[in-house]
Enzyme design. Structure first.
Site, PDB file in Angstrom:
ATOM      1  N   ASP A 131     -12.538 -50.674  30.057  1.00  0.00           N
ATOM      2  CA  ASP A 131     -13.659 -49.983  29.405  1.00  0.00           C
ATOM      3  C   ASP A 131     -14.093 -48.835  30.317  1.00  0.00           C
ATOM      4  O   ASP A 131     -14.820 -49.038  31.293  1.00  0.00           O
ATOM      5  CB  ASP A 131     -14.810 -50.965  29.158  1.00  0.00           C
ATOM      6  N   LYS A 134     -18.815 -41.913  24.969  1.00  0.00           N
ATOM      7  CA  LYS A 134     -19.774 -41.033  25.652  1.00  0.00           C
ATOM      8  C   LYS A 134     -19.291 -39.584  25.757  1.00  0.00           C
ATOM      9  O   LYS A 134     -19.415 -38.831  24.806  1.00  0.00           O
ATOM     10  CB  LYS A 134     -20.113 -41.612  27.026  1.00  0.00           C
ATOM     11  N   PHE A 190     -21.381 -54.633  31.259  1.00  0.00           N
ATOM     12  CA  PHE A 190     -22.116 -54.008  30.154  1.00  0.00           C
ATOM     13  C   PHE A 190     -21.102 -53.302  29.266  1.00  0.00           C
ATOM     14  O   PHE A 190     -20.452 -52.337  29.684  1.00  0.00           O
ATOM     15  CB  PHE A 190     -23.180 -53.000  30.625  1.00  0.00           C
TER      16      PHE A 190
HETATM   17  C1  LIG Z   1     -19.047 -49.364  30.034  1.00  0.00           C
HETATM   18  C2  LIG Z   1     -19.766 -49.213  28.732  1.00  0.00           C
HETATM   19  N1  LIG Z   1     -19.209 -49.700  27.612  1.00  0.00           N
HETATM   20  C3  LIG Z   1     -19.810 -49.572  26.424  1.00  0.00           C
HETATM   21  C4  LIG Z   1     -21.027 -48.944  26.292  1.00  0.00           C
HETATM   22  C5  LIG Z   1     -21.690 -48.845  24.937  1.00  0.00           C
HETATM   23  O1  LIG Z   1     -21.676 -47.551  24.476  1.00  0.00           O
HETATM   24  P1  LIG Z   1     -22.653 -47.132  23.252  1.00  0.00           P
HETATM   25  O2  LIG Z   1     -24.040 -47.127  23.801  1.00  0.00           O
HETATM   26  O3  LIG Z   1     -22.173 -45.754  22.867  1.00  0.00           O
HETATM   27  O4  LIG Z   1     -22.445 -48.127  22.175  1.00  0.00           O
HETATM   28  C6  LIG Z   1     -21.642 -48.422  27.433  1.00  0.00           C
HETATM   29  C7  LIG Z   1     -22.966 -47.757  27.331  1.00  0.00           C
HETATM   30  O5  LIG Z   1     -23.673 -47.567  28.291  1.00  0.00           O
HETATM   31  C8  LIG Z   1     -20.998 -48.561  28.690  1.00  0.00           C
HETATM   32  O6  LIG Z   1     -21.545 -48.100  29.801  1.00  0.00           O
END
Ligand SMILES: Cc1ncc(COP(=O)(O)O)c(C=O)c1O
Length: 405
Positions: free
Chosen positions: A232, A261, A147
């Site tokens: 990530d 976040k 994700f």
């Molecule tokens: C690992 C990871 N990458 C990217 C994102 C995307 O972040 P955003 O919702 O701020 O676009 C998330 C969101 O849950 C995430 O958990």
């Protein structure tokens, strides 16, 4: 806590959203009006322990005093300049974030998905300019069940049909391999590969933790094959797992780190691509940007977040309270919990389907005054603010035990 800003009831506000707010979420029936630390309060004044923490955007709790103060101070001086001009907050934010992560340079953005998109662009540019991949041939290897966000390019390499169905055509250039499988990764990486893009722990998949040695193996493989390791850490990073970064559990420094976040302290959206200079240095004026990325308010809050992390206090709390969390969950095995994965203050808990779905357990916990969120049917995710006390955590585990019986 302060006086309410609405006289409408929770039920009324939930009904009012229905015709005017897009149905892209299925929220639990609670309407939050205020919050402080680990606790939120609904419009009727009922209090709930927050065990979701804004999907880890609230690692330091709601309205952490130092972060609120930094935001207020900046609100009174300067909020936005755009990157057409310099602002007096960006340099310190980038210097301290780079130092905290052991990397050199920062590309400031806003949301997580934007950081991922930016990381993909940087990796492709690096592949063409530095590695010498022929034009438009670059590939990026990703993991199944990933994700990374919701944009069209990111859902192009999702394996979740709900995230993809109806949103094609998709962006090419991605190869998907099973997570936690070094042999599959080895087979997928070739001379066209710009990067391997992974979550060091897969959050949305249910806090899936790879075997010991996997991340170090990815580091060794990407170095040997001459491609980038893009980690990530948008959800796993910034204290959640008991270290500043989840990759640090294996002593790994990626080439590119994606943060978001908690970097915005639960106040403003702040994300960043943090990388070595020889990687991020491929970007030149006009090739990438954002109206809001690197704005002085975000930089001020982000700097205050980095300052908190520099003390190590929250990383220690996550590690120590993680022991309490594991202990509590172990005691529930066979009593409604069929399995769990946990690191620091972060757990994916698989509920016995006989006892209820993840959604049903979340609803029962809501009635007990505890907020959690289900993921993938029978799993609930626990990610309390790192400000939680052991008594509060034990209280929440007690509530979980009650709703499972
Ligand atoms: C690992 C990871 N990458 C990217 C994102 C995307 O972040 P955003 O919702 O701020 O676009 C998330 C969101 O849950 C995430 O958990």
């Amino acid at each position: 806590m302060t006086a309410p800003v609405t006289t409408r009831s929770s039920a009324d506000l939930i009904r009012a959203e229905e015709p005017v707010v897009a149905h892209n979420y299925h929220p639990l029936p609670v309407v939050v009006a205020r919050a402080e630390g680990t606790w939120v309060e609904d419009v009727e004044g009922r209090r709930y322990l927050d065990l979701l923490a804004g999907y880890s955007a609230l690692n330091f709790g709601h309205r952490h005093p130092a972060l609120i103060e930094a935001a207020h101070r900046q609100l009174d001086r300067l909020t936005l300049t755009s990157r057409a001009f310099h602002n007096d907050r960006l340099a310190e934010f980038a210097e301290r974030l780079a130092a905290l992560t052991g990397l050199d340079m920062v590309l400031p953005m806003n949301t997580g998905a934007e950081a991922v998109e930016s990381g993909i662009k940087v990796a492709r540019k690096w592949a063409y300019e530095v590695k010498g991949v022929p034009a438009d041939q670059a590939t990026i290897v990703v993991a199944a069940e990933n994700f990374h966000g919701r944009t069209t390019t990111i859902v192009s390499f999702s394996t979740d049909e709900t995230a993809r169905q109806g949103f094609g055509p998709f962006t090419p250039g991605f190869r998907i391999v099973p997570y936690n499988d070094l042999a599959a990764l080895e087979a997928a990486v070739d001379e066209t590969t710009a990067a391997v893009l992974l979550e060091p722990i897969q959050g949305e998949a249910g806090v899936v933790i790879p075997d010991d040695g996997y991340l170090a193996g990815v580091r060794e493989l990407t170095r040997r094959k001459g491609c980038l390791f893009v980690a990530d850490e948008i959800q796993s990073g910034l204290g959640r797992t008991g270290r500043t970064l989840a990759v640090q559990h294996e002593g790994v420094v990626p080439d590119v780190l994606l943060l978001g976040k908690a970097l915005g302290g639960g106040i403003v959206p702040v994300s960043a691509v943090v990388a070595r200079r020889d990687v991020l240095g491929v970007l030149r004026p006009g090739e990438h940007g954002s109206t809001f990325g690197g704005n002085p308010l975000s930089a001020a809050v982000g700097t205050a977040v980095v300052e908190i992390l520099e003390t190590g206090e929250f990383q220690r709390r996550a590690a120590e309270l993680g022991v309490v969390l594991r202990g509590g969950l172990s005691a529930l095995l066979g009593k409604g919990v069929v399995g769990f994965r946990a690191r620091g203050l972060w757990a994916g808990v698989d509920i016995d389907p006989e006892v209820g779905t993840g959604r049903e357990i979340s609803q029962r916990l809501l009635r007990e005054g505890v907020l959690v969120k289900d993921t993938h049917g029978s799993t609930i995710r626990l990610a309390p603010p790192l400000t939680i006390t052991s008594e509060e955590l034990e209280g929440a585990l007690g509530a979980l035990a009650r709703v499972l019986t």
